[in-house]
Design a protein around this motif. Structure first.
Motif, PDB file in Angstrom:
ATOM      1  N   ALA A  40       0.972  -1.221   0.127  1.00  0.00           N
ATOM      2  CA  ALA A  40      -0.016   0.027  -0.037  1.00  0.00           C
ATOM      3  C   ALA A  40       0.861   1.017  -0.041  1.00  0.00           C
ATOM      4  CB  ALA A  40      -0.962  -0.004   1.204  1.00  0.00           C
ATOM      5  N   GLN A  41       1.884   1.258   0.383  1.00  0.00           N
ATOM      6  CA  GLN A  41       2.824   2.467   0.635  1.00  0.00           C
ATOM      7  C   GLN A  41       4.098   2.463  -0.427  1.00  0.00           C
ATOM      8  OE1 GLN A  41       2.689   0.205   3.564  1.00  0.00           O
ATOM      9  NE2 GLN A  41       0.992   1.465   4.217  1.00  0.00           N
ATOM     10  N   LYS A  42       4.016   1.486  -1.265  1.00  0.00           N
ATOM     11  CA  LYS A  42       4.940   1.361  -2.362  1.00  0.00           C
ATOM     12  C   LYS A  42       4.267   1.220  -3.753  1.00  0.00           C
ATOM     13  CE  LYS A  42       8.564   1.096   0.213  1.00  0.00           C
ATOM     14  NZ  LYS A  42       9.360  -0.025   0.476  1.00  0.00           N
ATOM     15  N   ASN A  43       5.081   1.370  -4.792  1.00  0.00           N
ATOM     16  CA  ASN A  43       4.578   1.333  -6.249  1.00  0.00           C
ATOM     17  C   ASN A  43       5.139   0.030  -6.941  1.00  0.00           C
ATOM     18  OD1 ASN A  43       3.247   1.763  -8.538  1.00  0.00           O
ATOM     19  ND2 ASN A  43       4.879   3.305  -9.459  1.00  0.00           N
ATOM     20  N   TYR A  44       4.707  -0.990  -6.541  1.00  0.00           N
ATOM     21  CA  TYR A  44       5.097  -2.289  -7.124  1.00  0.00           C
ATOM     22  C   TYR A  44       4.641  -2.821  -8.361  1.00  0.00           C
ATOM     23  CZ  TYR A  44       7.342  -3.114  -2.365  1.00  0.00           C
ATOM     24  OH  TYR A  44       7.930  -3.158  -1.111  1.00  0.00           O
ATOM     25  N   SER A  45       5.632  -3.202  -9.170  1.00  0.00           N
ATOM     26  CA  SER A  45       4.998  -4.021 -10.458  1.00  0.00           C
ATOM     27  C   SER A  45       5.992  -5.138 -10.828  1.00  0.00           C
ATOM     28  CB  SER A  45       5.485  -3.101 -11.709  1.00  0.00           C
ATOM     29  OG  SER A  45       6.654  -2.517 -11.813  1.00  0.00           O
ATOM     30  N   LEU A  46       5.131  -6.133 -11.474  1.00  0.00           N
ATOM     31  CA  LEU A  46       5.911  -7.334 -11.757  1.00  0.00           C
ATOM     32  C   LEU A  46       6.012  -7.708 -13.018  1.00  0.00           C
ATOM     33  CD1 LEU A  46       4.380  -8.974  -8.593  1.00  0.00           C
ATOM     34  CD2 LEU A  46       6.660  -9.327  -9.277  1.00  0.00           C
ATOM     35  N   ARG A  47       7.026  -8.388 -13.597  1.00  0.00           N
ATOM     36  CA  ARG A  47       6.903  -8.863 -14.999  1.00  0.00           C
ATOM     37  C   ARG A  47       7.212 -10.504 -14.812  1.00  0.00           C
ATOM     38  NH1 ARG A  47      10.781  -4.042 -17.643  1.00  0.00           N
ATOM     39  NH2 ARG A  47       9.266  -2.224 -17.079  1.00  0.00           N
ATOM     40  N   PHE A  48       6.597 -11.289 -15.937  1.00  0.00           N
ATOM     41  CA  PHE A  48       6.783 -12.583 -15.644  1.00  0.00           C
ATOM     42  C   PHE A  48       7.465 -13.018 -16.999  1.00  0.00           C
ATOM     43  CE2 PHE A  48       3.758 -11.668 -12.454  1.00  0.00           C
ATOM     44  CZ  PHE A  48       4.258 -12.512 -11.169  1.00  0.00           C
ATOM     45  N   TYR A  49       8.329 -14.006 -17.026  1.00  0.00           N
ATOM     46  CA  TYR A  49       8.703 -14.404 -18.504  1.00  0.00           C
ATOM     47  C   TYR A  49       8.896 -16.017 -18.237  1.00  0.00           C
ATOM     48  CZ  TYR A  49      10.877  -9.818 -18.380  1.00  0.00           C
ATOM     49  OH  TYR A  49      11.115  -8.462 -18.238  1.00  0.00           O
ATOM     50  N   GLU A  50       8.901 -16.433 -19.324  1.00  0.00           N
ATOM     51  CA  GLU A  50       9.190 -18.052 -19.661  1.00  0.00           C
ATOM     52  C   GLU A  50      10.617 -17.821 -20.618  1.00  0.00           C
ATOM     53  OE1 GLU A  50       7.586 -21.896 -22.248  1.00  0.00           O
ATOM     54  OE2 GLU A  50       6.288 -20.185 -21.834  1.00  0.00           O
ATOM     55  N   ASP A  51      11.496 -18.638 -19.649  1.00  0.00           N
ATOM     56  CA  ASP A  51      12.679 -18.254 -20.264  1.00  0.00           C
ATOM     57  C   ASP A  51      13.051 -16.785 -20.600  1.00  0.00           C
ATOM     58  OD1 ASP A  51      13.388 -20.701 -20.183  1.00  0.00           O
ATOM     59  OD2 ASP A  51      12.634 -21.502 -22.054  1.00  0.00           O
ATOM     60  N   SER A  52      13.233 -16.428 -21.686  1.00  0.00           N
ATOM     61  CA  SER A  52      13.457 -15.088 -22.150  1.00  0.00           C
ATOM     62  C   SER A  52      12.620 -14.473 -22.691  1.00  0.00           C
ATOM     63  CB  SER A  52      14.600 -14.836 -22.885  1.00  0.00           C
ATOM     64  OG  SER A  52      14.513 -15.590 -24.205  1.00  0.00           O
ATOM     65  N   THR A  53      11.303 -15.256 -22.918  1.00  0.00           N
ATOM     66  CA  THR A  53      10.014 -14.719 -23.527  1.00  0.00           C
ATOM     67  C   THR A  53       9.277 -14.056 -22.495  1.00  0.00           C
ATOM     68  OG1 THR A  53      10.454 -16.588 -25.023  1.00  0.00           O
ATOM     69  CG2 THR A  53       7.938 -15.170 -24.982  1.00  0.00           C
ATOM     70  N   PHE A  54       8.798 -12.750 -22.773  1.00  0.00           N
ATOM     71  CA  PHE A  54       7.824 -11.656 -21.840  1.00  0.00           C
ATOM     72  C   PHE A  54       6.470 -12.307 -22.043  1.00  0.00           C
ATOM     73  CE2 PHE A  54       4.937  -8.384 -21.310  1.00  0.00           C
ATOM     74  CZ  PHE A  54       5.288  -7.991 -20.301  1.00  0.00           C
ATOM     75  N   LEU A  55       5.803 -12.509 -20.937  1.00  0.00           N
ATOM     76  CA  LEU A  55       4.516 -13.289 -20.749  1.00  0.00           C
ATOM     77  C   LEU A  55       3.614 -12.232 -20.271  1.00  0.00           C
ATOM     78  CD1 LEU A  55       4.983 -16.613 -18.868  1.00  0.00           C
ATOM     79  CD2 LEU A  55       4.688 -16.173 -21.421  1.00  0.00           C
TER      80      LEU A  55
END
Length: 268
Positions: A209-224
């Protein structure tokens, strides 16, 4: 007659001491996924367990300030296949920290134990008791063995062996500690993104709630896909978002700053 009495009394003492030590060893440790956390006093928290799995590849001890907060790995044991193992934590900030075990199997499957903290209602004695027989001397304790000399008998007592030798001039060197290079763990799981017991990908961010988090997910080097502006402390992702089982990778950001790059394993 006096000699027979002394021999009988000596056997009674050995049997009693052996039973007490064996019972103490059994009570002191639980079998995975259960484990024991004991407050031994003097800023010592002992985490111990019995490992019944022959195919375990990694066991790590993690510590946190509360049961739902972020956990930090404080040790990855050098020999995870050891049946009985444990660790004395001397660096805990207080005596009611929470602990859990991470253990991984050969092939990639891994688990987290239920968290627990030490029982602070009473301190458990771990120093070996002195023999209650006149003339006996507790030389020293090494690992799970007692070295006792009683007039003309030298005793070595541990959880499954009692050995003695009649020799009142016996001199035994102290065991030398084994010095080696700690084994570097091949992979340490994230405390923020991991697979829970139900097979979901769990995201745990206590201060979301106090931060600005974001997440990126990958399969090997391929962005999902990417999740921006995470504000929930706990978030679950279904396995269907990742198409198939196996290793997947992620990057955790706060604003544009990379906080962690790690991976997790989805079971079929």
């Amino acid at each position: 007659m006096l000699f027979s009495f002394v021999r009988a009394f000596g056997r009674y003492f050995l049997g009693t001491l052996f039973c007490l030590l064996a019972a103490s060893t059994v009570r002191a440790q639980d079998t995975l996924p259960r484990f024991t956390v004991r407050n031994a006093g003097s800023n010592r928290i002992i985490v111990s367990w019995v490992n019944p799995f022959a195919n375990v590849s990694q066991i790590s001890i993690q510590r946190g300030f509360d049961s739902l907060g972020a956990y930090k790995t404080i040790l990855s044991v050098a020999d995870p296949k050891s049946v009985q193992n444990g660790y004395t934590d001397r660096n805990a900030q207080n005596d009611h920290m929470w602990y859990r075990l991470f253990y991984a199997m050969e092939g990639g499957t891994y688990y987290f134990s239920k968290p627990k903290r030490p029982d602070t209602s009473r301190l458990q004695l771990i120093q070996a008791p002195r023999p209650a027989v006149a003339g006996s001397e507790l030389l020293y304790k090494y690992k799970d063995s007692l070295f006792v000399r009683n007039r003309d008998t030298f005793l070595v007592i541990n959880h499954d062996t009692v050995r003695f030798k009649n020799n009142d001039t016996l001199s035994v060197p102290r065991p030398r500690p084994v010095v080696g290079t700690p084994k570097k763990p091949e992979w340490v799981p994230s405390a923020f993104v991991f697979t829970n017991g139900e097979g979901y990908v769990q995201i745990r961010l206590a201060d979301a709630a106090q931060k600005n988090y974001s997440l990126r997910f990958y399969e090997d080097s391929t962005f999902l896909f990417e999740i921006k502006g995470v504000k929930e402390k706990v978030l679950l992702l279904d396995k269907a978002n990742f198409y198939h089982s196996g290793w997947h990778y992620f990057e955790l950001f706060n604003d544009d700053k990379l906080l962690e790059r790690n991976r997790f394993y989805l079971r079929p």
